[in-house]
Design a protein around this motif. Structure first.
Motif, PDB file in Angstrom:
ATOM      1  N   ILE A 207      10.683   1.766  49.557  1.00 59.62           N
ATOM      2  CA  ILE A 207      12.214   1.176  48.865  1.00 59.62           C
ATOM      3  C   ILE A 207      12.400   1.904  47.546  1.00 59.62           C
ATOM      4  O   ILE A 207      11.450   2.590  46.800  1.00 59.62           O
ATOM      5  N   LYS A 208      13.570   2.240  47.259  1.00 58.10           N
ATOM      6  CA  LYS A 208      13.965   3.078  46.105  1.00 58.10           C
ATOM      7  C   LYS A 208      14.302   1.907  44.885  1.00 58.10           C
ATOM      8  O   LYS A 208      15.082   1.294  45.163  1.00 58.10           O
ATOM      9  N   VAL A 209      13.736   2.289  43.593  1.00 59.62           N
ATOM     10  CA  VAL A 209      14.013   1.486  42.558  1.00 59.62           C
ATOM     11  C   VAL A 209      14.977   2.499  41.511  1.00 59.62           C
ATOM     12  O   VAL A 209      14.003   3.646  41.210  1.00 59.62           O
ATOM     13  N   ILE A 210      15.876   2.223  41.126  1.00 56.06           N
ATOM     14  CA  ILE A 210      16.662   3.084  40.322  1.00 56.06           C
ATOM     15  C   ILE A 210      17.023   2.606  39.037  1.00 56.06           C
ATOM     16  O   ILE A 210      17.685   1.539  39.105  1.00 56.06           O
ATOM     17  N   GLY A 211      16.698   3.091  37.620  1.00 57.40           N
ATOM     18  CA  GLY A 211      16.972   2.466  36.679  1.00 57.40           C
ATOM     19  C   GLY A 211      18.399   3.041  36.152  1.00 57.40           C
ATOM     20  O   GLY A 211      18.800   4.171  36.365  1.00 57.40           O
ATOM     21  N   VAL A 212      19.289   1.928  35.626  1.00 59.22           N
ATOM     22  CA  VAL A 212      20.513   2.464  35.072  1.00 59.22           C
ATOM     23  C   VAL A 212      20.489   2.029  33.623  1.00 59.22           C
ATOM     24  O   VAL A 212      20.233   0.946  32.901  1.00 59.22           O
ATOM     25  N   VAL A 266      25.223   5.701  32.570  1.00 54.82           N
ATOM     26  CA  VAL A 266      26.612   5.316  32.827  1.00 54.82           C
ATOM     27  C   VAL A 266      27.375   5.228  31.273  1.00 54.82           C
ATOM     28  O   VAL A 266      26.763   4.939  30.276  1.00 54.82           O
ATOM     29  N   GLU A 267      28.686   5.660  31.325  1.00 52.93           N
ATOM     30  CA  GLU A 267      29.534   5.519  30.247  1.00 52.93           C
ATOM     31  C   GLU A 267      29.964   4.183  29.879  1.00 52.93           C
ATOM     32  O   GLU A 267      30.285   3.553  30.819  1.00 52.93           O
ATOM     33  N   GLU A 268      30.395   4.193  28.639  1.00 48.64           N
ATOM     34  CA  GLU A 268      30.998   2.851  28.147  1.00 48.64           C
ATOM     35  C   GLU A 268      32.428   2.444  29.141  1.00 48.64           C
ATOM     36  O   GLU A 268      32.369   1.066  29.372  1.00 48.64           O
ATOM     37  N   GLN A 269      33.169   3.219  29.577  1.00 48.83           N
ATOM     38  CA  GLN A 269      34.537   2.774  30.204  1.00 48.83           C
ATOM     39  C   GLN A 269      34.123   2.351  31.586  1.00 48.83           C
ATOM     40  O   GLN A 269      34.791   1.324  32.036  1.00 48.83           O
ATOM     41  N   HIS A 270      32.851   2.957  32.186  1.00 48.18           N
ATOM     42  CA  HIS A 270      32.710   2.337  33.650  1.00 48.18           C
ATOM     43  C   HIS A 270      31.643   0.998  33.207  1.00 48.18           C
ATOM     44  O   HIS A 270      31.789   0.208  34.089  1.00 48.18           O
ATOM     45  N   ILE A 271      31.162   0.769  32.168  1.00 48.59           N
ATOM     46  CA  ILE A 271      30.517  -0.597  31.964  1.00 48.59           C
ATOM     47  C   ILE A 271      31.649  -1.721  31.693  1.00 48.59           C
ATOM     48  O   ILE A 271      31.466  -2.769  32.163  1.00 48.59           O
ATOM     49  N   LEU A 294      26.645  -2.201  38.469  1.00 53.67           N
ATOM     50  CA  LEU A 294      27.680  -1.987  39.045  1.00 53.67           C
ATOM     51  C   LEU A 294      28.405  -0.699  38.590  1.00 53.67           C
ATOM     52  O   LEU A 294      29.261  -0.046  39.481  1.00 53.67           O
ATOM     53  N   ALA A 295      28.447  -0.457  37.311  1.00 49.93           N
ATOM     54  CA  ALA A 295      28.863   0.635  36.580  1.00 49.93           C
ATOM     55  C   ALA A 295      28.490   1.815  37.411  1.00 49.93           C
ATOM     56  O   ALA A 295      29.246   2.940  37.502  1.00 49.93           O
ATOM     57  N   ALA A 296      27.129   1.966  37.524  1.00 49.68           N
ATOM     58  CA  ALA A 296      26.505   3.139  38.415  1.00 49.68           C
ATOM     59  C   ALA A 296      27.471   3.347  39.640  1.00 49.68           C
ATOM     60  O   ALA A 296      27.456   4.666  40.004  1.00 49.68           O
ATOM     61  N   LEU A 297      27.780   2.389  40.509  1.00 48.00           N
ATOM     62  CA  LEU A 297      28.665   2.697  41.664  1.00 48.00           C
ATOM     63  C   LEU A 297      29.990   2.947  41.439  1.00 48.00           C
ATOM     64  O   LEU A 297      30.726   3.911  41.945  1.00 48.00           O
ATOM     65  N   ILE A 302      25.707   6.589  41.224  1.00 47.85           N
ATOM     66  CA  ILE A 302      24.756   6.398  42.370  1.00 47.85           C
ATOM     67  C   ILE A 302      25.809   6.146  43.579  1.00 47.85           C
ATOM     68  O   ILE A 302      26.928   5.424  43.528  1.00 47.85           O
ATOM     69  N   VAL A 303      25.493   6.853  44.835  1.00 51.79           N
ATOM     70  CA  VAL A 303      26.330   6.751  46.023  1.00 51.79           C
ATOM     71  C   VAL A 303      25.168   6.047  47.070  1.00 51.79           C
ATOM     72  O   VAL A 303      24.216   6.526  47.444  1.00 51.79           O
TER      73      VAL A 303
END
Length: 414
Positions: A207-212, A266-271, A294-297, A302-303
């Motif tokens: 499994i992949k664990v990714i921090g944002v 991730v940037e503020e506008q995406h958050i 969700l901002a990372a998507l 993240i894809v």
């Protein structure tokens, strides 16, 4: 299976066994939060997207897990002075409620900029609030000073018992979704992702664990990039204040290096856009730190590969009402859902009515209107009307502008 490498300070250890023990200790004392599939986000971002809703947890965030485990495990060791902690919000509330449920006193040190609503919530859970420090680090120093006066210090993230408690989230995820491929986790000091990573990687090594993390305070990102714990200075205040931590923990960083596949920013506008999207599309209220996954998507940082099952951890929902209002307002403007314009009209009977008829014909809804006859530098026979309209999209706004200009209106967007 991944080897059961243990990390800890002194005799403290973190393994799948200690995480399972923590889950047993806190069972029935915290909420087993739901894992829900989102067909909407799956269509938008590919793969199969699931949301782990820790915003529905007691106190509105995951922090109650680690705090409850820590206090119950060491209850007999805690003196009459009770416990002391430092936090800008979620850890504060988690410790306060856990202490109240355990029947012990709690003192919570909060930085001067901590929101009033989070201060009041902490008091409501039984905590004595002390305001001290311009940063969480300064608040931590004050809390440690109080710990030297007979109180037991509860660290927000760099503590094996706290980490083990947070790791119970991964156990729930993999019980509900055995074949999850990816877990996206908000990361600040690293306590949450450390517990999740140890549990998830031990149960499912592939499994992949990714921090944002918020880009304005990239402490975990920089620590991973440089290969050592690295302190950073925040570029600005973040709406993801719950993960605005200038330095990860020593213990948490060891685990992150071992078990976490990647940390992204991730940037503020995406958050902000993610907060609004969760609210509109899923009726889920998430704070900034809880929405970064969700901002990372949204930002395509993240894809998710087609066919893969991805879990987005929505870590909390303690969002101040005034900030929520600003995020919604800004988001609606940014995405073409609100239009503000100024129109000069002939100050004659019926001119305003004709303008509003035109707006109605163009399928826009009037939210606010201000009619002013006394505007400097315009002729005395002209009035100024400022209108805020509800619109469908940026294309709808362009269409409205074009049609009003064709109709001969002198106007400008605000």
């Amino acid at each position: 299976m991944v080897e059961k490498t243990s990390w800890g300070k002194g005799t403290q250890m973190i393994t799948i066994d200690t995480i399972q023990q923590a889950a047993t200790i806190i069972k029935g004392r915290v909420i087993r939060t739901p894992l829900v599939h989102s067909p909407t986000f799956s269509r938008m971002f590919g793969g199969e997207i699931y949301l782990k809703l820790e915003n529905l947890q007691k106190t509105g965030a995951f922090k109650i897990r680690g705090a409850t485990h820590k206090l119950l495990k060491h209850l007999k060791k805690i003196g009459s002075g009770g416990v002391v902690a430092a936090s800008a919000g979620n850890h504060a509330q988690g410790v306060a409620l856990a202490a109240k449920q355990a029947g012990i006193a709690s003192t919570i040190v909060m930085p001067e900029w901590a929101s009033i609503s989070k201060q009041e919530a902490t008091r409501g859970y039984g905590g004595k609030v002390v305001i001290a420090g311009q940063s969480v680090a300064e608040s931590l120093s004050k809390a440690q000073e109080l710990a030297g006066k007979g109180k037991t210090f509860v660290h927000p993230f760099d503590d094996a018992d706290i980490i083990a408690g947070q790791g119970s989230i991964a156990l729930e995820i993999l019980e509900d979704l055995k074949h999850a491929d990816i877990i996206l986790v908000p990361i600040g000091g690293g306590g949450l992702i450390s517990g999740i990573a140890v549990a998830a990687k031990t149960i499912r090594p592939d499994i992949k664990v990714i921090g944002v993390q918020a880009a304005v305070c990239p402490s975990a990102f920089e620590s991973c990039r440089q290969g050592k714990v690295t302190k950073v200075e925040s570029e600005a205040l973040s709406i993801a204040d719950g993960i605005t931590v200038k330095q990860t923990g020593e213990l948490t960083f060891k685990i992150i290096r071992k078990y976490v596949d990647e940390v992204v920013l991730v940037e503020e506008q995406h958050i902000a856009a993610a907060i609004l999207m969760l609210l509109e599309r899923k009726k889920v209220l998430a704070e900034g730190a809880g929405a970064v996954t969700l901002a990372a998507l949204l930002s395509r940082t993240i894809v998710i590969p087609s066919g893969k099952k991805a879990v987005l951890l929505i870590s909390g929902g303690n969002l101040d009402s005034p900030l929520l209002g600003r995020i919604i307002g800004k988001g609606l403007v940014t995405h073409g859902r609100i239009m503000r314009l100024r129109v000069h009209l002939s100050d004659t009977p019926g001119s305003l009515s004709r303008l509003l008829d035109q707006v109605a014909y163009l399928k826009a809804n009037v939210l606010h209107i201000y009619h002013d006859r006394n505007v400097k530098d315009i002729p005395i026979n002209i009035s100024c009307v400022e209108i805020e309209l509800e619109t469908r999209s940026s294309a709808h706004i362009d269409h409205i502008c074009g049609e009003l200009q064709k109709a001969g209106y002198e106007m400008e967007l605000k």
